[in-house]
Design a protein around this motif. Structure first.
Motif, PDB file in Angstrom:
ATOM      1  N   SER A   9       5.047   5.662   1.128  1.00  0.00           N
ATOM      2  CA  SER A   9       5.806   4.455   0.798  1.00  0.00           C
ATOM      3  C   SER A   9       5.221   3.740  -0.417  1.00  0.00           C
ATOM      4  O   SER A   9       5.971   3.221  -1.253  1.00  0.00           O
ATOM      5  N   ILE A  10       3.908   3.716  -0.543  1.00  0.00           N
ATOM      6  CA  ILE A  10       3.286   3.120  -1.731  1.00  0.00           C
ATOM      7  C   ILE A  10       3.674   3.890  -2.977  1.00  0.00           C
ATOM      8  O   ILE A  10       4.000   3.307  -4.019  1.00  0.00           O
ATOM      9  N   VAL A  12       6.400   5.696  -3.432  1.00  0.00           N
ATOM     10  CA  VAL A  12       7.815   5.463  -3.727  1.00  0.00           C
ATOM     11  C   VAL A  12       8.004   4.098  -4.378  1.00  0.00           C
ATOM     12  O   VAL A  12       8.763   3.953  -5.343  1.00  0.00           O
ATOM     13  N   ILE A  13       7.320   3.092  -3.872  1.00  0.00           N
ATOM     14  CA  ILE A  13       7.440   1.748  -4.447  1.00  0.00           C
ATOM     15  C   ILE A  13       6.940   1.723  -5.886  1.00  0.00           C
ATOM     16  O   ILE A  13       7.575   1.140  -6.773  1.00  0.00           O
ATOM     17  N   LEU A  14       5.803   2.369  -6.140  1.00  0.00           N
ATOM     18  CA  LEU A  14       5.287   2.402  -7.505  1.00  0.00           C
ATOM     19  C   LEU A  14       6.212   3.185  -8.430  1.00  0.00           C
ATOM     20  O   LEU A  14       6.399   2.806  -9.595  1.00  0.00           O
ATOM     21  N   VAL A  16       9.523   3.496  -8.113  1.00  0.00           N
ATOM     22  CA  VAL A  16      10.697   2.652  -8.368  1.00  0.00           C
ATOM     23  C   VAL A  16      10.340   1.532  -9.348  1.00  0.00           C
ATOM     24  O   VAL A  16      11.119   1.211 -10.256  1.00  0.00           O
ATOM     25  N   ALA A  17       9.163   0.946  -9.195  1.00  0.00           N
ATOM     26  CA  ALA A  17       8.743  -0.114 -10.119  1.00  0.00           C
ATOM     27  C   ALA A  17       8.579   0.424 -11.535  1.00  0.00           C
ATOM     28  O   ALA A  17       8.991  -0.221 -12.506  1.00  0.00           O
ATOM     29  N   VAL A  49       9.478  -6.065  -9.196  1.00  0.00           N
ATOM     30  CA  VAL A  49       9.684  -5.063  -8.153  1.00  0.00           C
ATOM     31  C   VAL A  49       8.509  -5.053  -7.195  1.00  0.00           C
ATOM     32  O   VAL A  49       8.690  -4.965  -5.971  1.00  0.00           O
ATOM     33  N   LEU A  50       7.292  -5.156  -7.710  1.00  0.00           N
ATOM     34  CA  LEU A  50       6.121  -5.187  -6.820  1.00  0.00           C
ATOM     35  C   LEU A  50       6.112  -6.450  -5.956  1.00  0.00           C
ATOM     36  O   LEU A  50       5.746  -6.394  -4.778  1.00  0.00           O
ATOM     37  N   ALA A  53       8.683  -5.960  -3.206  1.00  0.00           N
ATOM     38  CA  ALA A  53       8.166  -5.045  -2.188  1.00  0.00           C
ATOM     39  C   ALA A  53       7.133  -5.737  -1.307  1.00  0.00           C
ATOM     40  O   ALA A  53       7.102  -5.525  -0.086  1.00  0.00           O
ATOM     41  N   THR A  57       7.558  -6.378   2.692  1.00  0.00           N
ATOM     42  CA  THR A  57       6.489  -5.923   3.587  1.00  0.00           C
ATOM     43  C   THR A  57       5.975  -7.061   4.446  1.00  0.00           C
ATOM     44  O   THR A  57       5.757  -6.893   5.655  1.00  0.00           O
TER      45      THR A  57
END
Length: 65
Positions: A9-10, A12-14, A16-17, A49-50, A53, A57
């Motif tokens: 998940s980390i 994927v988030i990075l 996308v960001a 984005v971060l 997220a 969370t």
């Protein structure tokens, strides 16, 4: 949650960001912005984005404890 799910998940988030930052920088550059302005807009999109997220969370963390 297992460590693998957290790391995935980390990642994927990075990703996308990073993609949103590249998109924002490209759109700013296409619009005629200078390189420093385009980089500033890209950094703003990356940070937004971060932050989003992190807020999601924090909002969902009580349900997974």
């Amino acid at each position: 949650m297992t460590v693998a799910v957290v790391l995935l998940s980390i990642t994927v988030i990075l990703l996308v960001a990073l993609l949103s930052a590249v998109g924002a920088g490209m759109l700013a550059r296409i619009d005629g912005a200078t390189w420093p302005t385009a980089c500033t807009r890209a950094a703003g999109a990356f940070a937004a984005v971060l932050a989003l997220a992190a807020a999601v969370t924090a909002a969902l963390s009580p349900f997974f404890t």
